[in-house]
Enzyme design. Structure first.
Site, PDB file in Angstrom:
ATOM      1  N   LEU A  59      25.394 -27.363   4.884  1.00  0.00           N
ATOM      2  CA  LEU A  59      25.989 -26.078   5.229  1.00  0.00           C
ATOM      3  C   LEU A  59      25.106 -24.989   4.636  1.00  0.00           C
ATOM      4  CD1 LEU A  59      29.759 -26.752   4.362  1.00  0.00           C
ATOM      5  CD2 LEU A  59      28.693 -26.833   6.615  1.00  0.00           C
ATOM      6  N   ASP A  60      25.064 -23.837   5.299  1.00  0.00           N
ATOM      7  CA  ASP A  60      24.325 -22.709   4.736  1.00  0.00           C
ATOM      8  C   ASP A  60      24.885 -22.364   3.360  1.00  0.00           C
ATOM      9  OD1 ASP A  60      22.820 -22.491   7.047  1.00  0.00           O
ATOM     10  OD2 ASP A  60      24.200 -21.047   7.952  1.00  0.00           O
ATOM     11  N   LYS A  61      24.070 -21.765   2.538  1.00  0.00           N
ATOM     12  CA  LYS A  61      24.474 -21.405   1.176  1.00  0.00           C
ATOM     13  C   LYS A  61      25.803 -20.660   1.156  1.00  0.00           C
ATOM     14  CE  LYS A  61      23.106 -18.443  -2.702  1.00  0.00           C
ATOM     15  NZ  LYS A  61      22.087 -17.508  -3.243  1.00  0.00           N
TER      16      LYS A  61
END
Length: 334
Positions: free
Chosen positions: A158-160
Site C-alpha cells: 500500500l502507498d505510504k
C-alpha cells in the site's frame, strides 16, 4: 522466487545483498586472456555477481576499483592479464533487512500467513530515502524466520499514506501461493475512497497505467507500449459536502494493483481523491493531510487449507473523522 514484473504493486527496491550477510572484504580478481577486449566494468560485474552493476559503477567512479594498483575506469578496456582490486563499500540499503521493534496491528496470524492493518504514514518496503522504519523491518522483528523469505513475505503493498489491510506470506510456499492468487486476480481487495465531485453510480475503469511521461513521481493512464493493464471497478456509496464542494464516498474493487492505481484511475475521470497531494488540485490540499483511501476488505484462499478467508477493518480514525465532517456515515461491513 521470481516476481512477475507484470504483477501488482511494483516493489521498486533492488538490493541483492540485503539480508544475506553481505561480505565487504576486499576482492582481488586476476583477469584471464578470455577477458581481453571487453569493457572492464562488464568483466568485473560478471566476476562479482553478488553486487549490482549500478553499485559497481559507483565504486569505479569513487576510486574503489583499481587495476594493477591504479584507479580504474569502468569504460576502460580489459587486456586479460591485469589484477583488479575491488574495495566494496557498504550502502544504506545493506541494513534494510534489519529487524526493528514496532507496534503491528495484526488482524490475523497463523503458521502460513499474517494479515496486517497498516496505518497511514508507514512505508511498506525499504527503498530510496526509506531504508529503515518500514513495515518490512517490523515484520522481521515480529517474525524472525521471515529473513529467509523473499521480501520478508511481502507480496503486495500500500502507498505510504494509504491505510488498511495487507497479507504477508510467512513461508516461501505460502508467499508463492499468494503471488499466484494475485496473478490469477482471485484476491478480493476492496477500498474506500473519498473523492471530489459526484461520479456516476458505478463503473469499470479499464485503462492501462505507466510512468508519467513528464513527471517521474507520477503514474498516468497511458496507451504507451510499456503501460500495464489496470482495471478498477467502483461504486458510489454516498455523497456529502466539504467546504461547500460536493464529495463522494466510493468503493473500489481492484482486479490489478498498479502503483497509485485507484488515485490515477479516479483522477482520470475527474474525481481526484480528497487530500491527494500528487494527483489533486493544490488549492484543495488543506482539507485532509493524506489521500482519503483505505484498503478496507481483503479476501483470499488460505495457502495451506484452501479455505476462503475474508477480513474487514473499520476506517482509520482520521478517515472516519473526515467522513463525519462531510456528513457521510461509515458504511457497515456487509
Amino acid at each position: 522466487m521470481p516476481f512477475d514484473p507484470d504483477l501488482d504493486d511494483e516493489l521498486d527496491a533492488d538490493f541483492p545483498n540485503a539480508g544475506t550477510g553481505a561480505d565487504f572484504a576486499p576482492i582481488t580478481l586476476q583477469l584471464a586472456p578470455a577477458h581481453c577486449g571487453q569493457r572492464l566494468d562488464k568483466v568485473v560485474a560478471g566476476l562479482v555477481p553478488q553486487f549490482s552493476r549500478s553499485r559497481l559503477q559507483q565504486w569505479f567512479d569513487d576510486g574503489h576499483v583499481t587495476v594493477d594498483g591504479k584507479p580504474a575506469k569502468g569504460k576502460g578496456t580489459a587486456y586479460g592479464d591485469e589484477t583488479v582490486l575491488v574495495l566494496p563499500q557498504p550502502a544504506p540499503e545493506d541494513t534494510a533487512y534489519t529487524p526493528e521493534a514496532m507496534a503491528l496491528d495484526i488482524v490475523h496470524e497463523d503458521d502460513a500467513i499474517m494479515v496486517i492493518n497498516k496505518p497511514a504514514g508507514l512505508v511498506v518496503h525499504p527503498g530510496s530515502g526509506n531504508w529503515s522504519g518500514t513495515l518490512l523491518n517490523g515484520l522481521l522483528h515480529h517474525c524472525p524466520q521471515l529473513v529467509s523469505v523473499p521480501r520478508a513475505g511481502i507480496v503486495h503493498r500500500l502507498d505510504k499514506d494509504t491505510s488498511g489491510l495487507m497479507v504477508v506470506g510467512k513461508t516461501l510456499e505460502a508467499q508463492t501461493d499468494l503471488v499466484r492468487q494475485l496473478q490469477a486476480r482471485t484476491v478480493k481487495r476492496e477500498y474506500l475512497a473519498l473523492v471530489w465531485g459526484t461520479p456516476r453510480l458505478s463503473g469499470t475503469i479499464d485503462s492501462p497505467i505507466s510512468r508519467h511521461p513528464k513527471d517521474r513521481v507520477k503514474m498516468a493512464v497511458s496507451n504507451a507500449p510499456m503501460a500495464k493493464p489496470a482495471i478498477t471497478h467502483y461504486e458510489l456509496l454516498e455523497t456529502g459536502e466539504l467546504d461547500r464542494r460536493p464529495v463522494s464516498l466510493v468503493q473500489c474493487r481492484l482486479e490489478t494493483g498498479r502503483t497509485h492505481q485507484i488515485r490515477v484511475h479516479m483522477q482520470s475521470l475527474g474525481y481526484a481523491l480528497v487530500g491527494d497531494t500528487v494527483y489533486g488540485k493544490p488549492h484543495l490540499m488543506p482539507f485532509f493531510h493524506r489521500q482519503a483511501l483505505q484498503a478496507r476488505r481483503l479476501g483470499l484462499s488460505h495457502p495451506s487449507t484452501g479455505e476462503h478467508m475474508e477480513w474487514v477493518v473499520p476506517l482509520a480514525a482520521d478517515f472516519a473523522e473526515l467522513l463525519e465532517r462531510v456528513g457521510i456515515e461509515e458504511p457497515e461491513a456487509a
